[in-house]
Design a protein around this motif. Structure first.
Motif, mmCIF file in Angstrom:
data_model
loop_
_atom_site.group_PDB
_atom_site.id
_atom_site.type_symbol
_atom_site.label_atom_id
_atom_site.label_comp_id
_atom_site.label_asym_id
_atom_site.label_seq_id
_atom_site.Cartn_x
_atom_site.Cartn_y
_atom_site.Cartn_z
ATOM 1 N N CYS A 56 1.073 6.676 -7.048
ATOM 2 C CA CYS A 56 -0.039 7.573 -7.360
ATOM 3 C C CYS A 56 0.342 9.029 -7.131
ATOM 4 O O CYS A 56 0.030 9.903 -7.952
ATOM 5 N N GLU A 57 1.020 9.315 -6.017
ATOM 6 C CA GLU A 57 1.379 10.702 -5.732
ATOM 7 C C GLU A 57 2.380 11.247 -6.741
ATOM 8 O O GLU A 57 2.248 12.381 -7.202
ATOM 9 N N ASN A 58 3.387 10.454 -7.094
ATOM 10 C CA ASN A 58 4.390 10.938 -8.034
ATOM 11 C C ASN A 58 3.793 11.219 -9.405
ATOM 12 O O ASN A 58 4.143 12.213 -10.049
ATOM 13 N N PHE A 59 2.867 10.387 -9.841
ATOM 14 C CA PHE A 59 2.210 10.649 -11.119
ATOM 15 C C PHE A 59 1.256 11.830 -10.997
ATOM 16 O O PHE A 59 1.140 12.653 -11.910
ATOM 17 N N LEU A 60 0.588 11.942 -9.852
ATOM 18 C CA LEU A 60 -0.339 13.058 -9.629
ATOM 19 C C LEU A 60 0.389 14.392 -9.675
ATOM 20 O O LEU A 60 -0.150 15.384 -10.179
ATOM 21 N N PRO B 126 0.808 -1.232 0.000
ATOM 22 C CA PRO B 126 0.000 0.000 0.000
ATOM 23 C C PRO B 126 0.838 1.278 0.000
ATOM 24 O O PRO B 126 0.510 2.241 -0.691
ATOM 25 N N SER B 127 1.921 1.290 0.772
ATOM 26 C CA SER B 127 2.752 2.478 0.822
ATOM 27 C C SER B 127 3.404 2.765 -0.521
ATOM 28 O O SER B 127 3.400 3.913 -1.001
ATOM 29 N N ARG B 128 3.947 1.738 -1.161
ATOM 30 C CA ARG B 128 4.576 1.918 -2.467
ATOM 31 C C ARG B 128 3.529 2.302 -3.529
ATOM 32 O O ARG B 128 3.792 3.139 -4.395
#
Length: 313
Positions: free
Chosen positions: A137-141, A130-132
């Motif tokens: 998701c955050e890096n692409f966001l 889940p953490s990875r």
């Protein structure tokens, strides 16, 4: 080096369109800067992981009614990605720019943004942890939000942002510049910290505004507010023995701000738009170099912020 070769075992097989096996049928929306960013194709456990990751932001399962950007998540095989020695490795992304799309490769994921006709994205990942998965998701966001904000004459800037007496002060800087240290010192004085990592800039009616976005560094996320604060000054950070400020020329301030505007500052198709946006913002701002010490006094900054007037429309 071929695009994606550092992260992908077969970069020549990079997906050409949004297709594949999704993780599930759930979706969740994260809203900031007036736009809903929709992660779709999720499992229930991924929805909950994203909710925990982005706290104190609220993530809703209702579809946004207004402007939105959809990011579709697909499964990928673990064998699609190279194993990288993480110790001593500084995280970064590999990007390839085209007129109507941007390809992105990173740790355990690959994806692209495109305009067909409106901005959207797709991500393929093998991340089960889940953490990875949330990091993917955050890096692409971050990339998706930067391009969407640019379309509205704004930018995301690597910076610390402080609010003092209802005005915002921006401290652009890359990793190691001292953004988190400054944020901790400012918070100890009772000043409000929007973020020590990325902040949203907008320019309307001849006035620049700073708004909070859900991206934080070592200082961590603070309570979310969608309130725009008028920008009252730009400070290039420099750590030193004594607190001091000195004027920064508009051209130097523009160069610093552009270097701290990720993704678009290297995009040959959109860099000009980013530069023009920043030039309009910088041209009506006072800019300084701030040298600050670790004593926590911030006396020179306090003196400058008490003098700077806030532009009004």
């Amino acid at each position: 080096m071929t695009f994606g070769a550092e992260f992908l075992t077969c970069p020549e097989l990079f997906p050409a369109r949004r297709a594949g096996e999704v993780w599930g049928d759930r979706h969740v929306t994260l809203e900031f800067l007036g736009t809903g960013y929709v992660f779709s194709g999720l499992q229930e456990t991924q929805v909950e992981a994203l909710r925990n990751h982005f706290r104190p932001y609220r993530l809703e399962e209702a579809s946004p009614r207004g402007k939105h950007v959809e990011i579709r998540l697909y499964r990928a095989a673990e064998s699609d990605f190279r194993e990288l020695p993480l110790q001593g490795w500084e995280y970064h992304l590999d990007l390839a720019y085209q007129a109507r799309s941007v390809q992105v490769a990173g740790l355990k994921f690959m994806g692209f943004l495109d305009w067909l006709p409106e901005l959207g994205g797709a991500v393929w990942t093998s991340a089960l942890d889940p953490s990875r998965f949330c990091e993917v998701c955050e890096n692409f966001l971050r990339a998706a939000a930067q391009y969407h904000v640019l379309e509205s004459s704004g930018l995301l800037v690597h910076s610390a942002a402080l609010v003092i007496e209802d005005a915002a002060y921006l401290f652009p800087g890359r990793s190691g510049a001292g953004k988190s240290t400054l944020s901790r010192l400012a918070a100890a004085r009772g000043w409000r910290v929007l973020s020590d990592e990325l902040n949203g800039l907008s320019f309307r009616g001849g006035v620049a505004y700073v708004q909070q976005v859900p991206f934080a560094g070592d200082f961590g996320r603070t309570l979310y507010s969608d309130e725009p604060f008028p920008l009252a000054g730009i400070f290039k950070l420099r750590q030193g023995a004594l607190d001091a400020t000195e004027p920064l020329s508009p051209s130097h301030a523009l160069a610093v701000m552009l270097s701290c505007s990720p993704f678009v500052n290297l995009d040959p198709y959109r860099r000009h738009h980013a530069e023009a946006t920043l030039e309009a913002i910088v041209s009506q701002q006072r800019a300084y170099t701030l040298t600050f010490s670790l004593t926590g006094e911030l006396a020179a900054l306090e003196q400058r912020t008490s003098r700077v007037g806030v532009p009004t429309s």
